[in-house]
Motif scaffolding. Structure first.
Motif, PDB file in Angstrom:
ATOM      1  N   THR A   8       0.840  -1.195   0.000  1.00  0.00           N
ATOM      2  CA  THR A   8       0.000   0.000   0.000  1.00  0.00           C
ATOM      3  C   THR A   8       0.876   1.246   0.000  1.00  0.00           C
ATOM      4  O   THR A   8       1.804   1.356   0.800  1.00  0.00           O
ATOM      5  CB  THR A   8      -0.907   0.008   1.239  1.00  0.00           C
ATOM      6  OG1 THR A   8      -1.709  -1.174   1.249  1.00  0.00           O
ATOM      7  CG2 THR A   8      -1.820   1.228   1.231  1.00  0.00           C
ATOM      8  N   HIS A  92       3.117   2.190   3.038  1.00  0.00           N
ATOM      9  CA  HIS A  92       2.389   2.197   4.316  1.00  0.00           C
ATOM     10  C   HIS A  92       3.335   1.969   5.480  1.00  0.00           C
ATOM     11  O   HIS A  92       3.319   2.711   6.480  1.00  0.00           O
ATOM     12  CB  HIS A  92       1.305   1.116   4.270  1.00  0.00           C
ATOM     13  CG  HIS A  92       0.478   1.019   5.511  1.00  0.00           C
ATOM     14  ND1 HIS A  92       0.836   0.238   6.590  1.00  0.00           N
ATOM     15  CD2 HIS A  92      -0.692   1.617   5.856  1.00  0.00           C
ATOM     16  CE1 HIS A  92      -0.085   0.340   7.528  1.00  0.00           C
ATOM     17  NE2 HIS A  92      -1.020   1.175   7.117  1.00  0.00           N
ATOM     18  N   ARG A 164      -5.280  -0.514  11.374  1.00  0.00           N
ATOM     19  CA  ARG A 164      -6.590  -0.022  10.926  1.00  0.00           C
ATOM     20  C   ARG A 164      -6.608   0.084   9.394  1.00  0.00           C
ATOM     21  O   ARG A 164      -5.582   0.342   8.754  1.00  0.00           O
ATOM     22  CB  ARG A 164      -6.868   1.349  11.530  1.00  0.00           C
ATOM     23  CG  ARG A 164      -6.791   1.363  13.053  1.00  0.00           C
ATOM     24  CD  ARG A 164      -8.121   1.056  13.671  1.00  0.00           C
ATOM     25  NE  ARG A 164      -8.018   0.954  15.123  1.00  0.00           N
ATOM     26  CZ  ARG A 164      -9.058   0.946  15.939  1.00  0.00           C
ATOM     27  NH1 ARG A 164     -10.275   1.051  15.432  1.00  0.00           N
ATOM     28  NH2 ARG A 164      -8.897   0.833  17.242  1.00  0.00           N
ATOM     29  N   ASN A 165      -7.776  -0.120   8.843  1.00  0.00           N
ATOM     30  CA  ASN A 165      -7.928   0.010   7.393  1.00  0.00           C
ATOM     31  C   ASN A 165      -7.903   1.484   6.993  1.00  0.00           C
ATOM     32  O   ASN A 165      -8.437   2.344   7.705  1.00  0.00           O
ATOM     33  CB  ASN A 165      -9.251  -0.613   6.941  1.00  0.00           C
ATOM     34  CG  ASN A 165      -9.252  -2.117   7.111  1.00  0.00           C
ATOM     35  OD1 ASN A 165      -8.223  -2.774   6.948  1.00  0.00           O
ATOM     36  ND2 ASN A 165     -10.409  -2.680   7.437  1.00  0.00           N
ATOM     37  N   LEU A 166      -7.277   1.760   5.840  1.00  0.00           N
ATOM     38  CA  LEU A 166      -7.219   3.116   5.325  1.00  0.00           C
ATOM     39  C   LEU A 166      -8.306   3.322   4.278  1.00  0.00           C
ATOM     40  O   LEU A 166      -8.497   2.481   3.398  1.00  0.00           O
ATOM     41  CB  LEU A 166      -5.847   3.393   4.696  1.00  0.00           C
ATOM     42  CG  LEU A 166      -4.616   3.253   5.603  1.00  0.00           C
ATOM     43  CD1 LEU A 166      -3.361   3.621   4.825  1.00  0.00           C
ATOM     44  CD2 LEU A 166      -4.737   4.112   6.842  1.00  0.00           C
ATOM     45  N   CYS A 167      -9.009   4.445   4.378  1.00  0.00           N
ATOM     46  CA  CYS A 167     -10.014   4.798   3.378  1.00  0.00           C
ATOM     47  C   CYS A 167      -9.556   5.983   2.533  1.00  0.00           C
ATOM     48  O   CYS A 167     -10.174   6.308   1.529  1.00  0.00           O
ATOM     49  CB  CYS A 167     -11.348   5.138   4.053  1.00  0.00           C
ATOM     50  SG  CYS A 167     -12.196   3.674   4.685  1.00  0.00           S
ATOM     51  N   ASN A 168      -8.491   6.618   2.969  1.00  0.00           N
ATOM     52  CA  ASN A 168      -7.944   7.754   2.235  1.00  0.00           C
ATOM     53  C   ASN A 168      -6.446   7.514   2.054  1.00  0.00           C
ATOM     54  O   ASN A 168      -5.755   7.146   3.006  1.00  0.00           O
ATOM     55  CB  ASN A 168      -8.197   9.053   3.009  1.00  0.00           C
ATOM     56  CG  ASN A 168      -7.757  10.275   2.240  1.00  0.00           C
ATOM     57  OD1 ASN A 168      -7.329  10.189   1.093  1.00  0.00           O
ATOM     58  ND2 ASN A 168      -7.851  11.434   2.880  1.00  0.00           N
ATOM     59  N   LEU A 183      -6.308   9.390   7.791  1.00  0.00           N
ATOM     60  CA  LEU A 183      -6.394   8.468   6.672  1.00  0.00           C
ATOM     61  C   LEU A 183      -7.188   7.213   7.008  1.00  0.00           C
ATOM     62  O   LEU A 183      -7.678   6.536   6.103  1.00  0.00           O
ATOM     63  CB  LEU A 183      -4.994   8.057   6.196  1.00  0.00           C
ATOM     64  CG  LEU A 183      -4.044   9.174   5.760  1.00  0.00           C
ATOM     65  CD1 LEU A 183      -2.730   8.571   5.282  1.00  0.00           C
ATOM     66  CD2 LEU A 183      -4.660  10.036   4.679  1.00  0.00           C
ATOM     67  N   ILE A 184      -7.311   6.888   8.287  1.00  0.00           N
ATOM     68  CA  ILE A 184      -7.987   5.647   8.674  1.00  0.00           C
ATOM     69  C   ILE A 184      -9.497   5.789   8.484  1.00  0.00           C
ATOM     70  O   ILE A 184     -10.052   6.889   8.550  1.00  0.00           O
ATOM     71  CB  ILE A 184      -7.657   5.246  10.130  1.00  0.00           C
ATOM     72  CG1 ILE A 184      -8.110   6.321  11.120  1.00  0.00           C
ATOM     73  CG2 ILE A 184      -6.178   4.981  10.277  1.00  0.00           C
ATOM     74  CD1 ILE A 184      -7.872   5.933  12.566  1.00  0.00           C
ATOM     75  N   CYS A 185     -10.144   4.658   8.220  1.00  0.00           N
ATOM     76  CA  CYS A 185     -11.576   4.681   7.909  1.00  0.00           C
ATOM     77  C   CYS A 185     -12.416   5.147   9.087  1.00  0.00           C
ATOM     78  O   CYS A 185     -13.254   6.032   8.961  1.00  0.00           O
ATOM     79  CB  CYS A 185     -12.032   3.277   7.482  1.00  0.00           C
ATOM     80  SG  CYS A 185     -11.241   2.683   5.963  1.00  0.00           S
ATOM     81  N   VAL A 186     -12.191   4.521  10.236  1.00  0.00           N
ATOM     82  CA  VAL A 186     -12.992   4.842  11.414  1.00  0.00           C
ATOM     83  C   VAL A 186     -12.067   5.071  12.595  1.00  0.00           C
ATOM     84  O   VAL A 186     -11.325   4.168  12.993  1.00  0.00           O
ATOM     85  CB  VAL A 186     -13.989   3.701  11.753  1.00  0.00           C
ATOM     86  CG1 VAL A 186     -14.807   4.071  12.981  1.00  0.00           C
ATOM     87  CG2 VAL A 186     -14.894   3.414  10.567  1.00  0.00           C
TER      88      VAL A 186
END
Length: 308
Positions: A8, A92, A164-168, A183-186
């Motif tokens: 990533t 990442h 954590r998952n990144l959404c941005n 950058l993290i989703c939640v």
């Protein structure tokens, strides 16, 4: 952003008109990097070779310079590569490693400044007890805490967010700092609370301790003779200048992370450049010019170089 190999990448969108000023960016950053490495290395070298500088205050100054060298070496090569690249991206893993180095060295600087404030407090307010209190063991403990406590604290925060998952995948900066959290989703309460604990442990508590010790120093020196006031001014003023500069820059960095307001790209770039250029370069200049003993050895060093 994925490259097809499960790696990533994060796009660094903090440069202002990089294509237009590509060589200017490179020359400025390369010059700053060389100056930072040379100036801080000279301070460490002088303290290392001169016996009269083997005192707690100078040892802590040398530790600050070592931090600046390590911090700059972790940040500048990537910035120099980015300034000449078509795309400014970072993996990442590398991003979180850079984040770890950025805040662990920053927290270490705060604790070192607190140790220096305590050293000045004992020297001025309790001069007869100074040899007993500021022993080799005390210095070792202070250095150990200054380097290990922030590293462990920041490593915990990185471990929480890294999974954590990144959404941005677009970071509004040129280095991985506190903006990574956006950058993290939640986001979660755990991240928020852990961040606050970290700010108090390696930020606010050392700051309050420094303010307390310098208040005591000023009270004692104001009631003492002119010699004590002169000594307090000579040794404490450089520390206060460095502290104020360092605190203002990191406070703004924290504000950017906590507030939802979208600061202009130029403002974020200027503040980031001040943090990575001004602070590491500012410290050796202040200590080299304002600390009498270091200044003497510095002048002798340059004079001997000119004679050769």
């Amino acid at each position: 952003m994925d490259d097809g190999l499960n790696v990533t990448y994060i796009h660094l969108d903090g440069y202002v008109e990089l294509n237009k000023y590509i060589y200017l960016y490179f020359v400025i950053m390369f010059t700053a990097y060389i100056l930072i490495i040379c100036s801080n290395s000279i301070i460490v070298y002088l303290i290392w070779i001169h016996q009269n500088l083997h005192e707690p205050m100078y040892i802590f100054i040398a530790a600050l310079s070592v931090n600046s060298v390590l911090f700059s070496t972790a940040i500048y090569p990537k910035i120099l590569i980015d300034s000449l690249s078509e795309k400014q991206v970072i993996s990442h893993a590398a991003c979180f490693f850079q984040w770890f180095l950025f805040y662990s060295s920053g927290g270490s600087d705060f604790l070192l400044l607190a140790a220096m404030a305590y050293d000045r407090y004992v020297s001025i307010c309790k001069p007869l007890q100074y040899p007993t209190i500021m022993r080799t063991t005390t210095i070792t403990i202070c250095l150990g805490l200054a380097w290990l406590l922030p590293a462990c604290q920041v490593a915990g925060g990185v471990a929480i967010i890294a999974n954590r998952n990144l959404c941005n995948f677009t970071l509004k900066g040129i280095i991985c700092n506190s903006l990574v959290q956006k950058l993290i989703c939640v986001s979660s309460r755990v991240i928020y609370v852990y961040g606050l604990i970290g700010m108090f442990t390696i930020g606010f508590i050392p700051m309050f301790f420094i303010l307390f010790t310098y208040t005591k120093i000023f009270i004692v020196s104001s009631r003492s003779c002119g010699e004590v006031r002169r000594k307090a001014a000579q040794t404490c003023l450089p520390h206060l200048i460095v502290l104020i500069n360092f605190s203002c820059l990191f406070a703004f960095d924290m504000i950017i992370a906590r507030l939802e307001y979208d600061f202009p790209k130029a403002v974020r770039l200027i503040v980031t450049l001040q943090m990575i250029v001004f602070s590491p370069l500012f410290n050796p200049i202040i200590y080299g010019l304002k600390m009498t003993e270091i200044s003497k050895h510095l002048k002798r060093l340059f004079c001997s170089v000119k004679q050769t």
